[in-house]
Design an enzyme around this catalytic site. Structure first.
Site, PDB file in Angstrom:
ATOM      1  N   LYS A 295      37.948  59.893  74.395  1.00 28.73           N
ATOM      2  CA  LYS A 295      39.174  59.614  73.830  1.00 28.73           C
ATOM      3  C   LYS A 295      39.105  59.071  72.478  1.00 28.73           C
ATOM      4  CE  LYS A 295      43.153  57.655  75.663  1.00 28.73           C
ATOM      5  NZ  LYS A 295      44.341  56.959  76.764  1.00 28.73           N
ATOM      6  N   GLU A 299      46.687  56.274  71.333  1.00 28.58           N
ATOM      7  CA  GLU A 299      46.654  55.212  72.116  1.00 28.58           C
ATOM      8  C   GLU A 299      46.224  54.078  71.627  1.00 28.58           C
ATOM      9  OE1 GLU A 299      46.585  57.470  76.380  1.00 28.58           O
ATOM     10  OE2 GLU A 299      48.780  57.517  76.204  1.00 28.58           O
ATOM     11  N   ARG A 344      56.556  63.788  69.195  1.00 31.80           N
ATOM     12  CA  ARG A 344      55.467  64.054  69.894  1.00 31.80           C
ATOM     13  C   ARG A 344      54.418  65.299  70.565  1.00 31.80           C
ATOM     14  NH1 ARG A 344      53.745  59.617  74.212  1.00 31.80           N
ATOM     15  NH2 ARG A 344      52.112  61.494  75.888  1.00 31.80           N
ATOM     16  N   ASP A 373      52.343  65.028  78.679  1.00 30.91           N
ATOM     17  CA  ASP A 373      51.733  64.471  79.565  1.00 30.91           C
ATOM     18  C   ASP A 373      51.959  64.301  80.591  1.00 30.91           C
ATOM     19  OD1 ASP A 373      49.787  62.165  80.146  1.00 30.91           O
ATOM     20  OD2 ASP A 373      50.926  60.918  79.667  1.00 30.91           O
ATOM     21  N   GLU A 395      42.802  70.355  80.666  1.00 27.06           N
ATOM     22  CA  GLU A 395      42.627  69.034  81.670  1.00 27.06           C
ATOM     23  C   GLU A 395      43.790  68.929  81.782  1.00 27.06           C
ATOM     24  OE1 GLU A 395      41.914  65.183  79.159  1.00 27.06           O
ATOM     25  OE2 GLU A 395      42.994  64.262  80.543  1.00 27.06           O
ATOM     26  N   GLU A 401      50.625  60.736  88.312  1.00 27.62           N
ATOM     27  CA  GLU A 401      51.306  59.265  87.946  1.00 27.62           C
ATOM     28  C   GLU A 401      52.585  60.144  88.062  1.00 27.62           C
ATOM     29  OE1 GLU A 401      49.554  59.084  84.025  1.00 27.62           O
ATOM     30  OE2 GLU A 401      50.788  57.832  83.105  1.00 27.62           O
ATOM     31  N   HIS A 529      59.688  62.649  80.742  1.00 26.35           N
ATOM     32  CA  HIS A 529      59.104  61.783  80.464  1.00 26.35           C
ATOM     33  C   HIS A 529      60.910  60.809  80.299  1.00 26.35           C
ATOM     34  CE1 HIS A 529      56.581  59.040  79.210  1.00 26.35           C
ATOM     35  NE2 HIS A 529      55.246  59.660  78.607  1.00 26.35           N
TER      36      HIS A 529
HETATM   37  C1  GCV Z   1      43.832  57.062  80.126  1.00 30.08           C
HETATM   38  C2  GCV Z   1      48.699  58.501  79.710  1.00 30.08           C
HETATM   39  C3  GCV Z   1      48.541  57.811  80.987  1.00 30.08           C
HETATM   40  C4  GCV Z   1      47.615  56.896  80.615  1.00 30.08           C
HETATM   41  C5  GCV Z   1      46.124  57.558  79.736  1.00 30.08           C
HETATM   42  C6  GCV Z   1      46.298  59.015  79.295  1.00 30.08           C
HETATM   43  C7  GCV Z   1      45.124  59.134  78.576  1.00 30.08           C
HETATM   44  O1  GCV Z   1      49.706  58.381  78.410  1.00 30.08           O
HETATM   45  O2  GCV Z   1      49.480  57.000  81.388  1.00 30.08           O
HETATM   46  O3  GCV Z   1      47.169  56.182  81.336  1.00 30.08           O
HETATM   47  O4  GCV Z   1      45.264  57.073  79.536  1.00 30.08           O
HETATM   48  O5  GCV Z   1      47.651  59.303  79.509  1.00 30.08           O
HETATM   49  O6  GCV Z   1      45.369  60.855  78.895  1.00 30.08           O
HETATM   50  O7  GCV Z   1      44.526  59.708  78.041  1.00 30.08           O
END
Ligand code: GCV
Length: 712
Positions: A295, A299, A344, A373, A395, A401, A529
């Protein structure tokens, strides 16, 4: 006193050994409870013949023996010679009409051989791992009470790399994990090999998963240091007999953080040499190491863009380092930046599409199922079908979540299937996402699919007993995306709970409806979201003060006095233009757009007339209420299952359903009260009235909600 104590110990031992605590997952080998079938199986199977030897063969043999002895409740012997009633495991090719070349490295066949010796079943493959997969399949047939006396089965995985992604941190917290701590106990590794590691491998092999990324994509460079590599090697050794390769996440800034370099610029020669040496070391510890998942520039994670390089530059540098060892790089496309003024959901496509053709052959770009997401419902990601020269891997998020986390019963196979079956029209009608990722559309030379794991150290692995179904269905679909959600639910229920017809039919129906139910009480009609900030648990559509604009629910729902929804048509963000014309056509007109995607693509007036004849506002009220009603129906269904399964899992599920009902009511009330401040329309009188004020819902706090990494 002494007698009381020993009696107590005996009782505990007895209870424990009979407790259905969920640890066994779907690998339960209890005696077949249908007397006629049991008789048939017993008359048909009495011994096994193992033609081969390797750790994988031993695993296959042990599984087959344990499975058959449990299911048939009789001694099964290991014989040297094939005789009546033998199950034969062999990599040898026998004249059975099977085209062994087609089986490849992992496929298998299970064939009843007709000849002089009766009742012989051949489980064959080109490799021992194919045999192991065949064994699990054969056991599944008996667990689900299928006939096994006239078999001609050929099964070949459609996708090469079928991988779990653990978002597990080295301190054993799990990002977005809702089932306790990480199963990897780094402190006691490498010396202590927990039985759970072996059972993890068995469970994964039983559904065809052949890779695991052990560490969080928000990566820690320490994992690449010798002290940790020794531990990783111990896990790799444990998993190897089960055909599971180990992968790690690579923190892009590792050369600076642990290597003492001044830069991590992917074009810098010292950086390249550092990674090359690092990779050589990794392969000394783990000779069949799979490669890296990365990654980058997402973020807050470091990446090549910190050095004005592209994602391709970064991926290729790592790909070159692992290439000579046969390793791969899975480079994530989950990127978006607050500083980029566009919607986004458009950013990953804008970033990656121009890079098509620039990646090394051993790079796969890993793309989330939807462009945002892991929402309850998203359209498929526009990159699928748009990068013909770059293998794209899927993925999915198995951990829930945004889907009720560890306490809601949501069967995810319908969500996975909806995406896999979606038509990209990349090469004309029928260019489904599944066909993109299995390589049949663009002839990818490597293919892959990843699922973000929902596994933790809770006794039953996934916290909610039905969370196991999501792990199971991810694996089954990774192996064969043509399986239906119903078929997978059917076999999972039978293996995990019971073959009782009423139970199977009722619970299957409940599972199949559960995803839409969750969409209805959380984010109906294409909303997305609007969950609580940070932990993403529960509703918070009012949030407008999160650190960045695109982390705020108000950014996504855009409710105002006129209507609600995100205009992504040409008059809005134009995210639609990232899809092929045929795909975009299904969503572009407000009046034709399916309800499921309406507010994803359109800003719609509160009094807009929906297909149902209701206004948008009334439809929203209807959806939220029907979500709550459906959870209550699930509760009724479950109540009727009492006595058909063990009390332990019955009670667990019942309690979780009560939480789900509570949460569904909370979602409905909070969202309707909040959106009503814009619509200024009444909630129709036939619905339950919210039992709290909007201010009450706004005031709820969940400081220690799991999965955020700060509470363990
Ligand atoms: C691992 C979302 C989740 C994050 C996660 C991110 C990603 O934003 O809230 O916790 O980070 O996706 O897939 O990298």
């Amino acid at each position: 006193m002494k007698r009381v104590l020993s009696l107590a110990i005996l009782l505990i031992t007895v209870c424990y050994s009979f407790a259905e605590d969920g640890y066994r997952l779907w690998l339960r080998y209890d005696k077949v409870d249908n007397a006629t079938l049991l008789q048939q199986y017993r008359s048909y199977i009495n011994s096994i013949v193992i033609n081969g030897s390797s750790p994988t063969f031993t695993a296959a043999k042990n599984e087959l023996l344990a499975g058959l002895q449990g299911l048939l409740d009789q001694k099964i012997s290991e014989a040297k010679q094939i005789k009546q009633g033998s199950i034969v495991l062999q990599v040898k090719r026998t004249e059975t009409g099977i085209n062994y070349d087609e089986l490849g490295k992992e496929g298998f066949s299970i064939v009843t051989v007709k000849g002089n010796v009766k009742n012989v079943t051949l489980i064959s493959a080109n490799t021992d791992i194919g045999i192991l997969y065949g064994v699990f399949h054969f056991l599944r047939l008996i667990q689900t009470q299928q006939p096994v006396n006239a078999l001609k089965i050929v099964s070949i995985p459609k996708i090469q790399l079928r991988i779990l992604n653990h978002w597990d941190n080295l301190n054993r917290t799990v990002e977005r994990g809702y089932a306790g701590a990480s199963i990897w106990n780094w402190h006691t590794l490498p010396g202590y090999i927990d039985q759970r590691y072996i059972d993890y491998a068995r469970a994964n092999a039983s559904i065809g998963i052949n890779g695991t990324v052990l560490t969080n994509v928000n990566a820690n460079a320490q994992i690449l240091t010798p002290a940790f590599l020794e531990k990783v090697a111990a896990l790799a050794n444990t998993f190897r007999p089960y055909g599971i390769k180990v992968y790690l996440t690579a923190r892009f800034s590792a050369p600076v953080e642990t290597g003492g370099l001044k830069t991590a610029d992917p074009l810098n020669e010292d950086v390249k040499a550092w990674w090359k040496r690092k990779v050589d070391t990794i392969y000394q510890y783990i000779p069949d190491f799979g490669g890296f998942l990365v990654k980058a520039n997402s973020e807050g994670q470091p990446g090549p863009q910190n050095y004005q390089r592209t994602h391709a530059d970064g991926a290729n540098m790592l790909a070159d380092a692992v290439a000579s060892h046969g390793g791969i790089v899975m480079w994530r496309a989950f990127v978006y930046s607050n500083e980029t003024p566009t919607d986004r959901v458009k950013q990953a496509y804008d970033e990656f599409k121009p890079l098509d053709g620039q990646f090394r052959k051993n790079v796969l770009v890993q793309v989330k199922n939807g462009p945002l997401d892991f929402q309850p419902r998203e359209p498929f990601h526009p990159l699928f079908g748009a990068m013909p020269q770059t293998p794209l891997m899927m993925e999915f998020q198995v951990t829930m979540e945004y889907l009720g986390q560890g306490t809601h019963l949501v069967y995810e196979a319908p969500l996975f299937k909806e995406c896999l079956d979606a038509d990209t029209y990349a090469k004309g009608k029928g260019s489904t996402v599944a066909k993109v990722i299995d390589g049949s559309i663009d002839n990818y030379s490597i293919t892959g699919i990843a699922g973000v794991s929902n596994i933790g150290n809770e006794r039953n692995w996934t916290n909610h007993p039905f969370g196991q179904a999501n792990w199971y269905s991810f694996g089954r679909l990774a192996w064969d995306h043509d399986l239906s959600a119903a078929q997978i639910a059917d076999e999972w229920i039978r293996q995990t709970f019971t073959n009782n017809k009423i139970f199977v039919a009722s619970v299957k129906e409940m599972m199949l409806g559960s995803r839409q139910t969750m969409v209805n009480y959380m984010t109906p009609l294409g909303l997305h979201h609007i969950m609580g900030t940070g932990h993403h648990y529960g509703p918070a559509p009012w949030v407008s003060n999160a650190g960045r604009a695109d982390w705020n629910p108000v950014y996504y729902h855009r409710a105002d006095s006129i209507g609600i929804g995100f205009n992504r048509t040409a008059s809005g963000s134009d995210a639609l233009s990232q899809y092929t014309k045929q795909a975009a056509d299904q969503w572009k007109d407000l009046d034709n757009c399916p309800d499921d995607y309406l507010l994803w693509f359109h800003h719609v007036a509160w009094n807009h007339r929906m297909r149902s004849g209701r206004t948008l506002w009334d439809e929203l009220c209807y959806r939220y209420n029907s979500g709550v009603d459906s959870v209550r129906r699930m509760q009724n269904t479950w109540e009727k299952m009492k006595g058909l399964i063990d009390d332990e899992r019955f009670r667990q599920t019942k309690m979780f359903l009560a939480i789900q009902e509570h949460d569904a009511v909370w979602w409905r009330n909070a969202c309707l009260l909040y959106f009503q401040t814009f619509s200024r329309m009444p909630i129709p009188p036939n619905y339950e009235k919210p039992d709290h004020t909007l201010e009450y819902y706004k005031g709820l706090r969940f400081q220690y909600a799991p999965g955020t990494g700060n509470n363990l």
